[in-house]
Design an enzyme around this catalytic site. Structure first.
Site, PDB file in Angstrom:
ATOM      1  N   SER A 109      -8.894   7.528   1.462  1.00  0.00           N
ATOM      2  CA  SER A 109      -8.140   7.477   2.045  1.00  0.00           C
ATOM      3  C   SER A 109      -8.910   6.616   3.706  1.00  0.00           C
ATOM      4  CB  SER A 109      -6.512   7.878   2.547  1.00  0.00           C
ATOM      5  OG  SER A 109      -5.554   7.049   3.159  1.00  0.00           O
ATOM      6  N   ASP A 152      -0.453   4.761  -6.549  1.00  0.00           N
ATOM      7  CA  ASP A 152      -0.185   4.537  -4.603  1.00  0.00           C
ATOM      8  C   ASP A 152       0.284   4.470  -3.903  1.00  0.00           C
ATOM      9  OD1 ASP A 152      -1.311   5.415  -2.046  1.00  0.00           O
ATOM     10  OD2 ASP A 152      -3.265   4.985  -2.895  1.00  0.00           O
ATOM     11  N   HIS A 203      -0.454   8.406  -3.938  1.00  0.00           N
ATOM     12  CA  HIS A 203      -2.083   8.722  -2.855  1.00  0.00           C
ATOM     13  C   HIS A 203      -2.275  10.037  -2.770  1.00  0.00           C
ATOM     14  CE1 HIS A 203      -3.724   6.824   0.561  1.00  0.00           C
ATOM     15  NE2 HIS A 203      -3.825   7.779   1.221  1.00  0.00           N
TER      16      HIS A 203
END
Length: 229
Positions: A118, A173, A205
């Protein structure tokens, strides 16, 4: 920006140490969050030492200004908005300092991989564009381009143009939209980079076992165990 050096969790190699992976966590996490993954991959990659830095705490605009570990400020989780260019480049510089320490300790840059999840992935992507230090590869999970490509073009160099980059993203996600990840991949490819993109169906995610198996295989190709056939 703080001038303090970053602190890290170290997961040592279990055989002769010949390669190092720096892996940067996501927003609100710490190096501890990825230590179990590094330890899980140890049997497959016994020659790799993992360095898992902790991001400093900073106010995050998208979270109502609350302070939490972050590599840079985030104003919105979509492309095209305000960007924390200074925060991103400051983190790139700090990671660069850690990498130089590892090189000085005897691991050649051709045996060092930088990656992350991320926000940490976004810093790794930016490092690949801006740093004058060539590395072995970049492993970017659930990430995105945190800076406008036009901004990058004015600052980027070709040192890591041919360096392999693996981007992985779940198509479910809910934080960093899959399409944003895919669009970032297309932009990175347009910039002439050696990048591949893998999609994980139904993954949000986070990471799943197939993604981690793919990461391990990619790492074994990019920084193979020396002496192995």
């Amino acid at each position: 920006m703080s001038t303090a050096a970053l602190k890290s969790i170290i997961v040592p190699a279990t055989s002769t140490h010949t390669a190092t992976v720096f892996f940067l966590h996501g927003l609100g996490d710490s190096g501890h969050g990825w230590a179990p993954v590094a330890k899980m991959l140890q049997p497959l990659l016994p020659h790799i030492k993992w360095i898992l830095p902790h991001a400093p705490s900073r106010p995050i605009t998208i979270n109502m200004g609350m302070a939490m570990p972050g590599w840079y400020d985030i104003y919105q989780l979509s492309p095209g908005g305000k960007e924390d260019t200074l925060g991103v480049t400051d983190s790139v510089s700090k990671i660069g300092d850690l990498i130089q320490q590892e090189i000085q300790a005897g691991i050649p840059p051709s045996r060092i991989v930088l990656g992350g999840f991320s926000q940490g992935s976004a810093v790794s992507i930016t490092y690949s564009m801006l740093s004058e230090q060539k590395l072995a590869g970049f492993a970017c999970l659930s990430g995105y381009l945190p800076l406008n490509p036009d901004t990058l073009r004015t600052k980027m160099n070709d040192v890591n143009k041919e360096t392999p980059m693996l981007m992985c993203h779940g198509d479910a996600d809910e934080v960093v939209a899959y399409q944003w990840g895919k669009m970032s991949f297309e932009k990175i490819k347009e910039l002439g980079r050696n990048v591949e993109f893998k999609t994980y169906k139904g993954v949000g995610h986070s990471s799943d076992m197939q993604e981690l198996r793919d990461l391990a295989k990619w790492l074994s190709d990019v920084v193979p165990q020396q002496g192995a056939n």
